[in-house]
Structures are given as structure tokens and as C-alpha cells.
Write an enzyme that holds these catalytic residues in place. Sequence first.
Site, PDB file in Angstrom:
ATOM      1  N   ALA A 168       0.836  -1.202   0.000  1.00 43.92           N
ATOM      2  CA  ALA A 168       0.000   0.000   0.000  1.00 43.92           C
ATOM      3  C   ALA A 168       0.868   1.249   0.000  1.00 43.92           C
ATOM      4  O   ALA A 168       1.181   1.815   1.052  1.00 43.92           O
ATOM      5  CB  ALA A 168      -0.938  -0.009   1.204  1.00 43.92           C
ATOM      6  N   LEU A 169       1.250   1.674  -1.202  1.00 39.32           N
ATOM      7  CA  LEU A 169       2.087   2.866  -1.352  1.00 39.32           C
ATOM      8  C   LEU A 169       1.308   4.020  -1.982  1.00 39.32           C
ATOM      9  O   LEU A 169       1.300   5.132  -1.448  1.00 39.32           O
ATOM     10  CB  LEU A 169       3.315   2.525  -2.202  1.00 39.32           C
ATOM     11  CG  LEU A 169       4.292   3.664  -2.518  1.00 39.32           C
ATOM     12  CD1 LEU A 169       4.928   4.206  -1.240  1.00 39.32           C
ATOM     13  CD2 LEU A 169       5.378   3.196  -3.487  1.00 39.32           C
ATOM     14  N   GLY A 172       0.890   9.153  -6.709  1.00 44.25           N
ATOM     15  CA  GLY A 172       1.104   7.887  -7.400  1.00 44.25           C
ATOM     16  C   GLY A 172       2.559   7.737  -7.786  1.00 44.25           C
ATOM     17  O   GLY A 172       3.354   7.124  -7.091  1.00 44.25           O
ATOM     18  N   ILE A 179      -4.581   0.098  -4.812  1.00 39.95           N
ATOM     19  CA  ILE A 179      -3.836  -0.891  -4.045  1.00 39.95           C
ATOM     20  C   ILE A 179      -4.268  -2.294  -4.472  1.00 39.95           C
ATOM     21  O   ILE A 179      -5.434  -2.675  -4.298  1.00 39.95           O
ATOM     22  CB  ILE A 179      -4.046  -0.702  -2.529  1.00 39.95           C
ATOM     23  CG1 ILE A 179      -3.737   0.739  -2.111  1.00 39.95           C
ATOM     24  CG2 ILE A 179      -3.204  -1.704  -1.759  1.00 39.95           C
ATOM     25  CD1 ILE A 179      -2.344   1.206  -2.497  1.00 39.95           C
ATOM     26  N   GLN A 232       4.471  -9.765 -47.587  1.00 44.34           N
ATOM     27  CA  GLN A 232       5.652  -9.135 -47.006  1.00 44.34           C
ATOM     28  C   GLN A 232       5.285  -8.185 -45.865  1.00 44.34           C
ATOM     29  O   GLN A 232       5.990  -8.118 -44.850  1.00 44.34           O
ATOM     30  CB  GLN A 232       6.426  -8.373 -48.085  1.00 44.34           C
ATOM     31  CG  GLN A 232       7.766  -7.824 -47.602  1.00 44.34           C
ATOM     32  CD  GLN A 232       8.505  -7.082 -48.676  1.00 44.34           C
ATOM     33  OE1 GLN A 232       8.119  -5.973 -49.040  1.00 44.34           O
ATOM     34  NE2 GLN A 232       9.560  -7.689 -49.204  1.00 44.34           N
ATOM     35  N   GLN A 253      -4.199  -6.691 -34.447  1.00 44.81           N
ATOM     36  CA  GLN A 253      -4.424  -6.200 -35.806  1.00 44.81           C
ATOM     37  C   GLN A 253      -4.313  -7.325 -36.827  1.00 44.81           C
ATOM     38  O   GLN A 253      -5.118  -7.427 -37.758  1.00 44.81           O
ATOM     39  CB  GLN A 253      -3.414  -5.094 -36.131  1.00 44.81           C
ATOM     40  CG  GLN A 253      -3.733  -4.304 -37.386  1.00 44.81           C
ATOM     41  CD  GLN A 253      -4.956  -3.401 -37.210  1.00 44.81           C
ATOM     42  OE1 GLN A 253      -5.339  -3.087 -36.083  1.00 44.81           O
ATOM     43  NE2 GLN A 253      -5.580  -3.024 -38.302  1.00 44.81           N
ATOM     44  N   GLU A 259       3.923   0.433 -10.506  1.00 46.11           N
ATOM     45  CA  GLU A 259       5.312   0.338 -10.053  1.00 46.11           C
ATOM     46  C   GLU A 259       6.218   1.323 -10.791  1.00 46.11           C
ATOM     47  O   GLU A 259       7.374   1.048 -11.078  1.00 46.11           O
ATOM     48  CB  GLU A 259       5.835  -1.100 -10.177  1.00 46.11           C
ATOM     49  CG  GLU A 259       5.164  -2.046  -9.199  1.00 46.11           C
ATOM     50  CD  GLU A 259       5.788  -3.417  -9.182  1.00 46.11           C
ATOM     51  OE1 GLU A 259       7.030  -3.504  -9.218  1.00 46.11           O
ATOM     52  OE2 GLU A 259       5.032  -4.406  -9.124  1.00 46.11           O
ATOM     53  N   GLY A 260       5.664   2.487 -11.071  1.00 44.09           N
ATOM     54  CA  GLY A 260       6.405   3.533 -11.756  1.00 44.09           C
ATOM     55  C   GLY A 260       6.045   3.578 -13.218  1.00 44.09           C
ATOM     56  O   GLY A 260       6.409   2.685 -13.989  1.00 44.09           O
TER      57      GLY A 260
END
Length: 403
Positions: A119-120, A126, A161, A280, A340, A367-368
Site C-alpha cells: 500500500a504505497l 502515485g 492498491i 511481405q 491487428q 510500479e512507476g
Amino acid sequence: MTRFTGFALGTDQEEWCARLRALAAERLRPLAEKGEPGRVNRPLLAALGEEGLLGRVFTSGALELCLLRESLAYGCTEAETALALQGLGAYPVLRSGSDAQRERWLPGVRAGRTVAAFALSEPGAGSDAGALALEAVPEGGGGGSGRGDRGWRLSGEKCWISNAPEADFYTVFARTGEGPGAKGVSAFLVPADRPGLSGEPLDMLSPHPIGALAFDGVPVGPADLLGEPGRGFRVAMDTLNLFRPSVGAFAVGMARAALDATVAHTAARTAFGGVLGDLQAVAHRVAEMATRTEAARLLVYAAAEAYDADARSPQVPRRAAMAKLLATETAQYVVDHAVQLHGAAALRRGHLLEHLYREVRAPRIYEGASEVQRTIIAKELYREAREMRETQEAQAAQEVGEA
């Protein structure tokens, strides 16, 4: 396990990964499908515990953790996420907890009976973890001095969280005020049944259990601290530096699953008098997907190797950031192009790529976020350049003095 050489895995590593992919597809995937999206899947956690995989999160090096997460993600993203969230929530207890805390909580985590959470993040904090507002007020006052000889009361909110509000305990980061910014943050182990703690689930794009927590004077004492007062940010960063490369491994696992599905589809699907792979434009796109996936995989492994060699090396944060950045951005690219090339069928609910398309977006944020990873990389590059320049200037000054 045989160590990674830098270019290829050893035979025993390849065999272990193959067994994990089979386990994910044959045992874990059916359990995941029976679970309710957005809720903690306790039978799935129990299976991860019975297979000994949760225990390996706490005994593995960074590379082995990456192989574990990549292999599970290939066959069952829900199993990978359940395992990773247990590790993220409980790793601070392993590294910074007291003997009593480890004995009380970790056996249940390893067995899949006890659900952990990290819990950060907060509604207003954030990516900028140093801006946390959850306040730990010392019992009897204290004016934000940080001293909590008789304990603290936690007041504020946490948001986004994972495993909330169903976790059995939370690793909580709160401001105790020993210093400004990150220097005034402490880490606490907070059982879910503490008075004043409540929460609610959040309905998210990805089918992960994610929620918000409210702290209304939640009591915590010195015995609930993880590490020392005012050192909580280091507890968080130690955890994230280990898990960031393995977030990249999670992304690589999804990219490889999407790539394999695309190769099989374009090799068999007929169109314009041949198979799609004969075109191609299609073949070159698949080649690009494969090349990017391989590059991301190697960077993830290199970052994990760097962590295993010296977790305290100043290069570890930069390598971890590079691995997470490239792998998560690559997975988004590969899954998008896989959709696609599959066409409308990939948009149907229940299709592998429909599932991966929802799963792959979140890792670029949690996480960043990717922007944070770029900031970390640039900061470390300029720090190294500054240190080199200062060293050169000092050497030049010394040479002038000697002359």
C-alpha cells in the site's frame, strides 16, 4: 540453477520454464477461469502455494524471479499476477520485518492462505512516492516529530492498491515526519482487522483485484514498524528495485504469448491466394514483433543479473528502469499488432488476445509509469556524467599542483 550466460539460458532453466508454462496452462488456468474478475482468487493462491511457487518468490534471485513470472504470464496472467502481488506485499516483511513479524505472517503467504498487499500509492501521490500524505500521528501528540514511542494513529487514504480491500495484511507507507519528502516516511505492517481501516474495490480495465483504503485513526505501534522510523522509503525502493525487472518479465511473457499466437495464425490463415505470412507486410511486422520481444527479454535478464551481482550497485535502479520501460512498451506494441493481424476474432470476449489487450496496458503505469522510468534513467546518466566530470577536474587540479 545454471547461471544465465548473457545470451542464452541453460538447459535446466529452459526445462524449468517449460514445466512452468505447462503448469500454468493445465492447472492454474482452469482455476483462474473459475475466479471472479477483480477479486482475490484464493483457490488459485492455494495452488501456487501447493506447487511451492510462492515460497520461491522469497528464495529466488532476481533472474529466477523473472523466469518464474515470464513463464507463468505466458500461460496464465492471473496466476502470474497473484504470485507477484504476494511477493510485492510480503517482501518488505522478509527484508525489513522483525522475527516476530516474519514468523507470524510469511508462512501463510508462502502457503497461499494469507493475502498480502503493498500500500504505497495515494489519490494524490502515485508516481511521486515522496509526496505521500497518509499521516502517522504519534500517540499523545508530538507535532509531527516522528516519535511514536507509544505508537501512532494512521489517518488518510490509499488508492490503486492491489489485493485491496481483501488482503489479510498491508505493507503501508505513511508520513511520520522525521524529515521532508521521502525522509519522513515510515513503513508499517497493518493487519486488515485493525479498527478504523476500511476499503472498497475499484472496477478496473484489467481483471486484477484493486481497491482503495481509508485510514480513520488506525492504531499502529513500534512492533508494527518495518525497519526504522523515517526509513520507509528505502523499504519501498528495495522492493521496487527487485520487482521492476520482473514486471518487465511479466510483460515479456505476454509478448511471447501474443507473438506465438500470431505466428501460428498468420502461417495458417489463407488470404489473397496464399497464407497471411506470405505477404511481405505481414511477415515484416511479425519479424519486428519478434525482434523487439527478444531485445526486451535480454534487457530484463541483464537487469536481473545486475541485481543478483550487487543489489546495492548504483547501476541497479537505472537497469531496472530500462528493463521495465522497454519490456512494458514492447509488450503493448506486440499485443496491439497481434490483435491487428488476427482481425475481428481477436476482439471477441474470451479470445487470448482480447484478454492480453486488457492485461498489457496496466504494467506501463504501475510500479512507476513509463515516464517515471525515463526520469530515473536520465537522472542516473547525468549523475554519472557529473561524477566523471568532477573526477577529471580533480585529477587536472592535482596534476597542476604537482607540476
